[in-house]
Design an enzyme around this catalytic site. Structure first.
Site, PDB file in Angstrom:
ATOM      1  N   THR A  79      -6.807   3.924  -2.021  1.00  0.00           N
ATOM      2  CA  THR A  79      -6.626   2.507  -1.706  1.00  0.00           C
ATOM      3  C   THR A  79      -7.700   1.598  -2.313  1.00  0.00           C
ATOM      4  OG1 THR A  79      -5.477   3.049   0.320  1.00  0.00           O
ATOM      5  CG2 THR A  79      -6.486   0.874   0.219  1.00  0.00           C
ATOM      6  N   ASP A 135      -9.465  -3.867   5.526  1.00  0.00           N
ATOM      7  CA  ASP A 135     -10.612  -4.590   4.981  1.00  0.00           C
ATOM      8  C   ASP A 135     -10.807  -4.282   3.488  1.00  0.00           C
ATOM      9  OD1 ASP A 135     -11.615  -1.960   5.333  1.00  0.00           O
ATOM     10  OD2 ASP A 135     -13.096  -2.537   6.843  1.00  0.00           O
ATOM     11  N   ARG A 136     -10.719  -3.028   3.121  1.00  0.00           N
ATOM     12  CA  ARG A 136     -10.991  -2.680   1.714  1.00  0.00           C
ATOM     13  C   ARG A 136      -9.981  -3.326   0.774  1.00  0.00           C
ATOM     14  NH1 ARG A 136      -9.604   1.995   4.472  1.00  0.00           N
ATOM     15  NH2 ARG A 136      -7.892   3.279   3.717  1.00  0.00           N
ATOM     16  N   ASP A 138       0.827  -1.209   0.000  1.00  0.00           N
ATOM     17  CA  ASP A 138       0.000   0.000   0.000  1.00  0.00           C
ATOM     18  C   ASP A 138       0.864   1.264   0.000  1.00  0.00           C
ATOM     19  OD1 ASP A 138      -2.055   1.946   0.727  1.00  0.00           O
ATOM     20  OD2 ASP A 138      -3.238   0.252   1.440  1.00  0.00           O
ATOM     21  N   HIS A 159       1.540   8.226   5.519  1.00  0.00           N
ATOM     22  CA  HIS A 159       0.592   9.241   5.994  1.00  0.00           C
ATOM     23  C   HIS A 159       1.071   9.908   7.287  1.00  0.00           C
ATOM     24  CE1 HIS A 159      -2.638   8.791   3.142  1.00  0.00           C
ATOM     25  NE2 HIS A 159      -2.743   7.485   3.353  1.00  0.00           N
TER      26      HIS A 159
HETATM   27 ZN    ZN Z   1      -3.639   2.765  -0.137  1.00  0.00          ZN
END
Ligand code: ZN
Length: 556
Positions: free
Chosen positions: A90, A173-174, A51, A306
């Site tokens: 994401t 989760d996503r 990610d 982030h």
């Molecule tokens: Zn992401």
């Protein structure tokens, strides 16, 4: 080694300063050459998303990798992959990886969108939420894959042969749901304190139970500072973001019980990879009567990006740790003797915080003007046009929705005024209307040549997307206040958020590096080609890429 009850993968969880490779079982001998002919097709697909792992981070760190990334770099390396669409978030990005489709076809236009026509009062819908489930709200949602409009490769393979097993593990989760699709055999994602699965599922494999207990014990212990490797030393510089807060010098020290700090640290990816490895072992993935599919999304790079930005000691420690953990994950897979193929990419790229970029040659980096908020622009337009109410909904970057209660005539007046208001702001690159975007053909050219409106087109799914789509200028960070919470983000139309590495690896394959751009949407048909599964080319946006370096063609 702290987690002896997951013998082969335990050390993966026990991250940090310890050297853990020695705790693993010896790898199976690598079979190469003609004396040990491998099966023609791999029996396990392993699709990994890191990610927020931008092409820029890959370029910056690739010389330092000695573990899992280094192994993958011996395969087919596409350093210039593209999550080509505009909404570089994401959920949309993960929806592309295993479907081969742009968000315009997956239907996943953003992490969250506004549905002003939904029955409930809370109009914000989360991408993996069933907002029609009783009690579901954007704060306390009922997880569901219902918004994903197309099947994943694993779903297609299961539909063709029910013996194929589909397993998905992620820190989010996503990410887990978007890579798996609608009905995976096993799906486990971080629920805040432990790995959890879809609502209504009650069975928990023993390995998940063991992993959850191990991770609870891990979080309960304080984490000492990590040693900074020499290669990270030059990044060790505090950046003041205001409010007495600095970033750039972190070492991931963590208080006992601090689950949030755990999540934004290398420990988190170690936990995800350990669980994935454990599921491979316990389910004997790749040893069944049909090829299996494992999808893994590791989330810590994103949380670190982030929280601290991309250019400090924090990201350096994170990526070097992940490299080592990926290497150990592959060693566990090697030890199973299964012939597996790996594809690794990212859901989107990322961008550093403007306060550091400003010190590194880009004085135009800035934080977003709070006046761009729809809660500010909407009421101002209402006043100007003699209307009442908020009128506009959504974030100032990306989709903006107009109150559907307006008459057609007022809708038009508000849209015109909103386009004008956004276009006039010096931080805005473009403001496109729904009609303009839908009149744009789906782009077919190489993604580095797409215009801004073509990027918006690939993100636009008419039943959900906004009445207006706003592109901020490059290097405008849509976080107004960095003194609490996140300091940096992604999600823009720009290449720092669109470009991601794409790596393919299989034992014994010849390697090559191809600098020409390809799409993340190409990964799914490329993997399908490698395992010999047919996906009709006219059903998806991506295309199969031949990863055999010679005259043989992995797409055939
Ligand atoms: Zn992401």
């Amino acid at each position: 080694m702290r987690f002896s009850f997951i013998p082969a993968v335990a050390a993966l969880i026990a991250l940090g300063s310890s050297s853990i490779a020695t705790a693993l079982p010896p790898a199976a001998p690598v079979q190469t050459g003609s004396d040990a002919p491998a099966p023609k097709r791999p029996t396990l697909i392993v699709a990994i998303s890191v990610d927020q792992f931008s092409a820029d981070l890959f370029a910056e760190y690739r010389q330092q990798f000695t573990g899992g990334f280094a192994r993958l770099m011996q395969g087919a390396v596409f350093p210039d992959g593209y999550q080509a669409h505009a909404a570089t978030e994401t959920c949309p990005g993960h929806s592309v990886i295993m479907t081969g489709d742009f968000p315009a076809h997956t239907g996943i236009i953003a992490n969250n969108w506004v549905d002003l026509k939904t029955a409930r009062t809370d109009k914000n819908v989360y991408c993996v939420e069933d907002e029609t489930a009783p009690g579901s709200s954007s704060d306390n949602y009922t997880v569901s894959p219902m918004h994903l409009m197309v099947p994943t490769l694993g779903e297609r393979m299961k539909a063709a042969d029910a013996r194929t097993r589909l397993v998905s593990v992620s820190g989010k989760d996503r990410a887990a749901l978007m890579m798996a699709g609608h009905n995976p055999d096993e799906i486990w994602y971080w629920g805040g304190k432990s790995f959890v699965t879809l609502p209504g599922r009650t069975a928990m494999p023993a390995v998940v139970d063991r992993a959850n207990k191990a991770i609870a014990d891990e979080i309960a212990q304080a984490q000492p500072v990590l040693t900074l490797p020499p290669v990270c030393a030059a990044k060790d510089r505090a950046i003041d973001v205001g409010g007495g807060k600095t970033v750039g010098t972190g070492r991931f020290a963590r208080a006992a019980g601090d689950g949030k700090a755990f999540r934004a640290s290398p420990e988190f990816d170690g936990a995800v990879l350990a669980l994935a490895a454990g599921l491979v072992q316990d389910m004997k993935l790749g040893k069944g009567d049909a090829p299996d599919v494992l999808t893994v999304s590791v989330s810590a790079t994103d949380y670190v990006g982030h929280a601290y930005g991309t250019q400090g000691t924090e990201m350096c420690l994170q990526l070097l740790s992940l490299d080592r953990d990926l290497g150990d994950f592959f060693k566990v897979l090697d030890a199973t003797g299964v012939d597996y193929v790996v594809a690794l990419t990212a859901d989107h790229g990322g961008h550093d915080l403007p306060e550091r970029i400003d010190q590194q040659g880009f004085s135009d980096a800035a934080r977003i003007d709070p006046a761009l908020d729809t809660a500010v622009v909407g009421p101002a337009i209402a006043k100007q046009l003699g209307l009442t109410g908020r009128l506009l909904y959504g974030a100032p970057q990306g989709d903006i929705w107009i109150d559907p209660a307006l008459s057609a005539a007022d809708h038009k007046r508000v849209l015109d005024a909103a386009v004008k208001a956004y276009a006039a702001n010096p931080q805005v690159a473009a403001a496109f209307t729904r009609d303009q975007i839908l009149a744009t053909p789906m782009p077919k050219e190489s993604p580095e040549r797409w215009s801004l409106i073509e990027r918006a087109r690939a993100s636009f799914y008419a039943p959900r997307s906004g009445d207006l789509v706003v592109a901020l200028k490059p290097r405008i960070t849509p976080i107004a206040d960095p003194t609490r919470g996140n300091v940096a983000t992604h999600g823009s139309f720009w290449d720092y958020d669109r470009r991601v590495p794409i790596l393919f690896w299989r034992k014994g394959m010849g390697g090559f590096e191809q600098p020409l751009p390809i799409l993340v949407a190409d990964i799914m048909p490329t993997l399908a080609g490698i395992v010999g599964f047919k996906v009709p080319a006219d059903q998806i946006d991506g295309q199969c890429r031949d990863i055999d370096p010679g005259p043989a063609n992995s797409c055939q």
